[in-house]
Design an enzyme around this catalytic site. Structure first.
Site, PDB file in Angstrom:
ATOM      1  N   ASP A   1       2.829   7.517   5.267  1.00  0.00           N
ATOM      2  CA  ASP A   1       1.686   6.612   5.332  1.00  0.00           C
ATOM      3  C   ASP A   1       2.223   5.200   5.537  1.00  0.00           C
ATOM      4  OD1 ASP A   1      -0.503   5.007   5.007  1.00  0.00           O
ATOM      5  OD2 ASP A   1      -1.271   6.032   3.220  1.00  0.00           O
TER       6      ASP A   1
ATOM      7  N   LYS B   1      -4.779  -0.995   9.239  1.00  0.00           N
ATOM      8  CA  LYS B   1      -4.648  -2.407   8.843  1.00  0.00           C
ATOM      9  C   LYS B   1      -4.267  -3.337  10.008  1.00  0.00           C
ATOM     10  CE  LYS B   1      -4.745  -1.861   3.962  1.00  0.00           C
ATOM     11  NZ  LYS B   1      -4.169  -0.868   3.062  1.00  0.00           N
TER      12      LYS B   1
ATOM     13  N   PHE C   1      -0.863   5.208  -3.211  1.00  0.00           N
ATOM     14  CA  PHE C   1      -2.195   4.749  -2.792  1.00  0.00           C
ATOM     15  C   PHE C   1      -2.402   5.142  -1.341  1.00  0.00           C
ATOM     16  CE2 PHE C   1      -5.349   2.097  -0.856  1.00  0.00           C
ATOM     17  CZ  PHE C   1      -6.383   2.188  -1.762  1.00  0.00           C
TER      18      PHE C   1
HETATM   19  C1  LIG Z   1      -4.922   0.289   2.565  1.00  0.00           C
HETATM   20  C2  LIG Z   1      -4.219   1.586   2.567  1.00  0.00           C
HETATM   21  C3  LIG Z   1      -4.899   2.781   2.866  1.00  0.00           C
HETATM   22  C4  LIG Z   1      -6.386   2.840   3.057  1.00  0.00           C
HETATM   23  O1  LIG Z   1      -6.838   2.052   4.109  1.00  0.00           O
HETATM   24  P1  LIG Z   1      -8.412   1.644   4.178  1.00  0.00           P
HETATM   25  O2  LIG Z   1      -8.531   1.005   5.506  1.00  0.00           O
HETATM   26  O3  LIG Z   1      -8.654   0.706   3.035  1.00  0.00           O
HETATM   27  O4  LIG Z   1      -9.183   2.914   4.054  1.00  0.00           O
HETATM   28  C5  LIG Z   1      -4.162   3.940   2.918  1.00  0.00           C
HETATM   29  N1  LIG Z   1      -2.848   3.948   2.688  1.00  0.00           N
HETATM   30  C6  LIG Z   1      -2.147   2.823   2.398  1.00  0.00           C
HETATM   31  C7  LIG Z   1      -0.671   2.893   2.169  1.00  0.00           C
HETATM   32  C8  LIG Z   1      -2.815   1.612   2.304  1.00  0.00           C
HETATM   33  O5  LIG Z   1      -2.154   0.504   1.977  1.00  0.00           O
END
Ligand SMILES: *Cc1c(COP(=O)(O)O)cnc(C)c1O
Length: 400
Positions: free
Chosen positions: A225, A254, A140
């Site tokens: 990520d 985040k 994701f």
């Molecule tokens: C939440 C998340 C994203 C996307 O972040 P948004 O602020 O919702 O666009 C990308 N990568 C990971 C691993 C995430 O948990």
């Protein structure tokens, strides 16, 4: 207005792109939230780890309020006094040379994709428009059209084609598959050190370290990520630290702003982020002074309140407590730091009904992939909070 009235209004006027639990939150403090009827809940999702520092952290509220009166946005057409400090402090904290600021996590991942491709053409010598980026099954990385192009989640991907080419998917945790997928045109390997949305899935021990070695041998960028796994969630500042790996590039977001405001970033070396020249990439709000002010403080809170250490200690305590729950419904409990997946047996009837029952008892948790209950409270939770939660969770498993 009552919860029921607000839910009905939301269902009528709000697009149904989420399926929230029926709790209407009105205020919050630390790990706790209150609904419009005044009932209190322990937040065990922490906005997908955006509120690692706890809701409405007083230091973040103060910085936010102070900065709002001074300066909020200049755009990068002019300089502001906080972006240099935010960039320097974040680079020093996380051990990188340079940083590029964006807003949402998906924008940081898009930036990483652009970085890898451009680096591939300008530095590695990949023939133009032939760069490949290797990604993992179960990933994701966000919701943009390019990012969903390399997702294997049908809900997130179906009907959004035509899809962006240039991505190759390998099985998460499978080193041989990664080895086979690397070609002379591979620019980067994009991976979550631990997959959160997939249900808190850790790859086999040693995987990330070996993947980093493979990348190095083949002149492929390792891009981690860390948007959800980073900034304390797993008990370390970055989850890649558990494997002793320093990725060539990371994305964070985040908790970077502690839930105040969307702030994300890409960090890497001067050599790699140096591929961007003026005008080749940007964002109106990226690096704005309000974001810089609040994120600087959010990172200080993480360090000064020892939230990594608390996540490690409280996480162990929570996982051990959950493993002691005697129930035929739980298959196993996995996790690292305060990032926990309770994997239910197929005959347990799905995780959603447990999340609904937990909500009734004052615990907000998220069901993931039908059979997994995810628990990821703010990193400020105390032993007493967890003792209480374990009691309630135990009761739910006793009664359902
Ligand atoms: C939440 C998340 C994203 C996307 O972040 P948004 O602020 O919702 O666009 C990308 N990568 C990971 C691993 C995430 O948990």
């Amino acid at each position: 207005m009552t919860s029921a009235e607000l839910i009905a209004m939301e269902e009528q006027y709000g697009a149904h792109n989420y399926h929230p639990l029926d709790v209407v939150i009105e205020r919050a403090q630390g790990p706790w939230v209150w609904d419009v009827e005044g009932k209190r809940y322990l937040d065990c999702l922490a906005a997908y780890s955006a509120v690692n520092q706890g809701h409405c952290h007083p230091r973040l509220v103060k910085v936010m309020q102070d900065q709002v009166h001074k300066l909020t946005l200049t755009s990068r057409a002019f300089r502001n006094n906080l972006w240099p400090l935010f960039a320097k402090e974040t680079c020093e904290l996380l051990g990188y040379e340079m940083m590029l600021p964006m807003n949402s996590g998906a924008e940081a991942v898009e930036t990483a994709v652009k970085t890898a491709r451009k680096w591939g053409y300008l530095k590695k010598g990949i023939p133009l428009n032939q760069a490949e980026i290797i990604v993992c099954s179960g990933n994701f990385h966000g919701r943009t059209t390019t990012i969903v192009s390399f997702s294997d989640d049908p809900d997130g991907r179906d009907y959004y084609g035509p899809y962006t080419p240039g991505f190759v998917m390998v099985e998460y945790g499978n080193l041989e598959a990664l080895k086979k997928a690397i070609t002379p045109n591979t620019a980067a390997f994009l991976v979550e050190p631990i997959q959160g949305e997939s249900g808190v899935v850790s790859p086999p021990s040693g995987y990330l370290r070996a993947a980093a070695q493979l990348c190095k041998e083949n002149n492929v960028l390792l891009m981690c990520d860390e948007i959800q796994s980073g900034l304390g969630r797993t008990g370390t500042l970055l989850a890649s630290e558990h494997e002793g790996v320093k990725p060539d590039l990371i994305t964070i977001g985040k908790a970077l702003s502690g839930g105040m405001y969307p702030v994300s970033a890409v960090l890497s070396s001067r050599e790699i982020l140096g591929v961007f020249k003026p005008g080749t990439h940007g964002s109106t709000y990226g690096g704005n002074p309000l974001a810089c002010a609040v994120s600087r403080e959010a990172l200080r809170v993480l360090v000064e309140e020892k939230l990594c250490e608390n996540a490690a200690a409280m996480g162990d305590y929570l996982i051990n407590g959950l493993r002691r729950i005697d129930t035929p419904h739980i298959d196993f409990v996995r996790g690292i730091g305060l990032w926990v997946g309770i994997v239910l047996k197929p005959q347990a009837g799905g995780a959603r009904r447990f999340c609904v029952a937990l909500k009734e008892r004052g615990i907000l948790a998220k069901d993931t992939h039908t059979h997994i209950i995810r628990l990821a409270p703010p990193l400020v939770v105390t032993k007493a909070d967890i003792d209480w939660a374990l009691g309630e969770i135990g009761q739910v498993f006793k009664t359902l």
